[in-house]
Motif scaffolding. Structure first.
Motif, PDB file in Angstrom:
ATOM      1  N   ARG A   4      -1.622 -28.226   2.007  1.00  0.00           N
ATOM      2  CA  ARG A   4      -1.089 -27.553   0.605  1.00  0.00           C
ATOM      3  C   ARG A   4      -2.396 -26.753  -0.108  1.00  0.00           C
ATOM      4  O   ARG A   4      -3.394 -27.098   0.338  1.00  0.00           O
ATOM      5  CB  ARG A   4      -0.358 -28.488  -0.334  1.00  0.00           C
ATOM      6  N   LEU A   5      -1.911 -25.828  -0.999  1.00  0.00           N
ATOM      7  CA  LEU A   5      -3.107 -25.314  -1.931  1.00  0.00           C
ATOM      8  C   LEU A   5      -2.938 -25.524  -3.167  1.00  0.00           C
ATOM      9  O   LEU A   5      -1.829 -25.359  -3.743  1.00  0.00           O
ATOM     10  CB  LEU A   5      -3.038 -23.763  -1.506  1.00  0.00           C
ATOM     11  N   LYS A   6      -4.244 -26.139  -3.753  1.00  0.00           N
ATOM     12  CA  LYS A   6      -4.085 -26.286  -5.226  1.00  0.00           C
ATOM     13  C   LYS A   6      -4.565 -24.881  -5.651  1.00  0.00           C
ATOM     14  O   LYS A   6      -5.868 -24.552  -5.621  1.00  0.00           O
ATOM     15  CB  LYS A   6      -5.013 -27.519  -5.389  1.00  0.00           C
ATOM     16  N   SER A  42       1.897 -17.999   4.935  1.00  0.00           N
ATOM     17  CA  SER A  42       1.140 -16.585   4.813  1.00  0.00           C
ATOM     18  C   SER A  42       1.824 -16.035   3.431  1.00  0.00           C
ATOM     19  O   SER A  42       0.786 -15.214   3.005  1.00  0.00           O
ATOM     20  CB  SER A  42       1.674 -15.792   5.972  1.00  0.00           C
ATOM     21  N   GLN A  43       2.835 -16.113   2.868  1.00  0.00           N
ATOM     22  CA  GLN A  43       3.299 -15.734   1.871  1.00  0.00           C
ATOM     23  C   GLN A  43       2.474 -15.976   0.642  1.00  0.00           C
ATOM     24  O   GLN A  43       1.916 -15.310  -0.192  1.00  0.00           O
ATOM     25  CB  GLN A  43       4.615 -16.094   1.477  1.00  0.00           C
ATOM     26  N   ASN A  44       1.974 -17.499   0.489  1.00  0.00           N
ATOM     27  CA  ASN A  44       1.329 -17.890  -0.321  1.00  0.00           C
ATOM     28  C   ASN A  44      -0.166 -17.398  -0.522  1.00  0.00           C
ATOM     29  O   ASN A  44      -0.916 -17.080  -1.343  1.00  0.00           O
ATOM     30  CB  ASN A  44       1.357 -19.484  -0.929  1.00  0.00           C
ATOM     31  N   VAL A  48      -2.366 -15.265  -3.116  1.00  0.00           N
ATOM     32  CA  VAL A  48      -3.796 -15.834  -3.618  1.00  0.00           C
ATOM     33  C   VAL A  48      -4.618 -14.784  -3.414  1.00  0.00           C
ATOM     34  O   VAL A  48      -5.780 -14.458  -4.092  1.00  0.00           O
ATOM     35  CB  VAL A  48      -4.053 -16.952  -3.047  1.00  0.00           C
ATOM     36  N   ASN A  49      -4.685 -13.974  -2.219  1.00  0.00           N
ATOM     37  CA  ASN A  49      -5.490 -13.078  -1.915  1.00  0.00           C
ATOM     38  C   ASN A  49      -5.485 -11.816  -2.857  1.00  0.00           C
ATOM     39  O   ASN A  49      -6.393 -11.130  -3.133  1.00  0.00           O
ATOM     40  CB  ASN A  49      -5.408 -12.264  -0.624  1.00  0.00           C
ATOM     41  N   THR A  50      -4.253 -11.271  -3.451  1.00  0.00           N
ATOM     42  CA  THR A  50      -4.087 -10.432  -4.314  1.00  0.00           C
ATOM     43  C   THR A  50      -4.920 -10.867  -5.630  1.00  0.00           C
ATOM     44  O   THR A  50      -5.255  -9.933  -6.334  1.00  0.00           O
ATOM     45  CB  THR A  50      -2.524 -10.524  -4.733  1.00  0.00           C
ATOM     46  N   VAL A  51      -4.805 -12.081  -6.253  1.00  0.00           N
ATOM     47  CA  VAL A  51      -5.479 -12.280  -7.437  1.00  0.00           C
ATOM     48  C   VAL A  51      -6.639 -13.213  -7.158  1.00  0.00           C
ATOM     49  O   VAL A  51      -7.016 -14.195  -8.120  1.00  0.00           O
ATOM     50  CB  VAL A  51      -4.407 -12.810  -8.415  1.00  0.00           C
ATOM     51  N   ALA A  52      -7.239 -13.031  -6.202  1.00  0.00           N
ATOM     52  CA  ALA A  52      -8.373 -13.887  -5.957  1.00  0.00           C
ATOM     53  C   ALA A  52      -9.664 -13.940  -7.166  1.00  0.00           C
ATOM     54  O   ALA A  52     -10.399 -15.034  -6.961  1.00  0.00           O
ATOM     55  CB  ALA A  52      -9.137 -13.568  -4.572  1.00  0.00           C
TER      56      ALA A  52
END
Length: 61
Positions: A4-6, A42-44, A48-52
């Protein structure tokens, strides 16, 4: 269990483009300091890459 990603918002969205504000909302982030736990897929990762530049990401188990 899947990884999971926090995701933590660390910067303001005020001066950002509308699609970046929408992406933060899709991640469940409303204000600086908000934290959300998302599944690592991949969606999440794309979100995250869009608003890194606005978020901090940690991988958790």
């Amino acid at each position: 269990m899947a990884a999971r990603l926090k995701v933590t918002q660390i910067k303001s969205k005020v001066s950002e483009k509308q699609y970046q504000r929408d992406t933060l909302r899709s991640l469940g982030l409303k204000r600086i300091g908000d934290v959300t736990i998302r599944e690592d897929n991949s969606q999440n990762r794309g979100y995250v890459n869009t608003v890194a530049h606005l978020v901090k990401v940690e991988e958790i188990d």
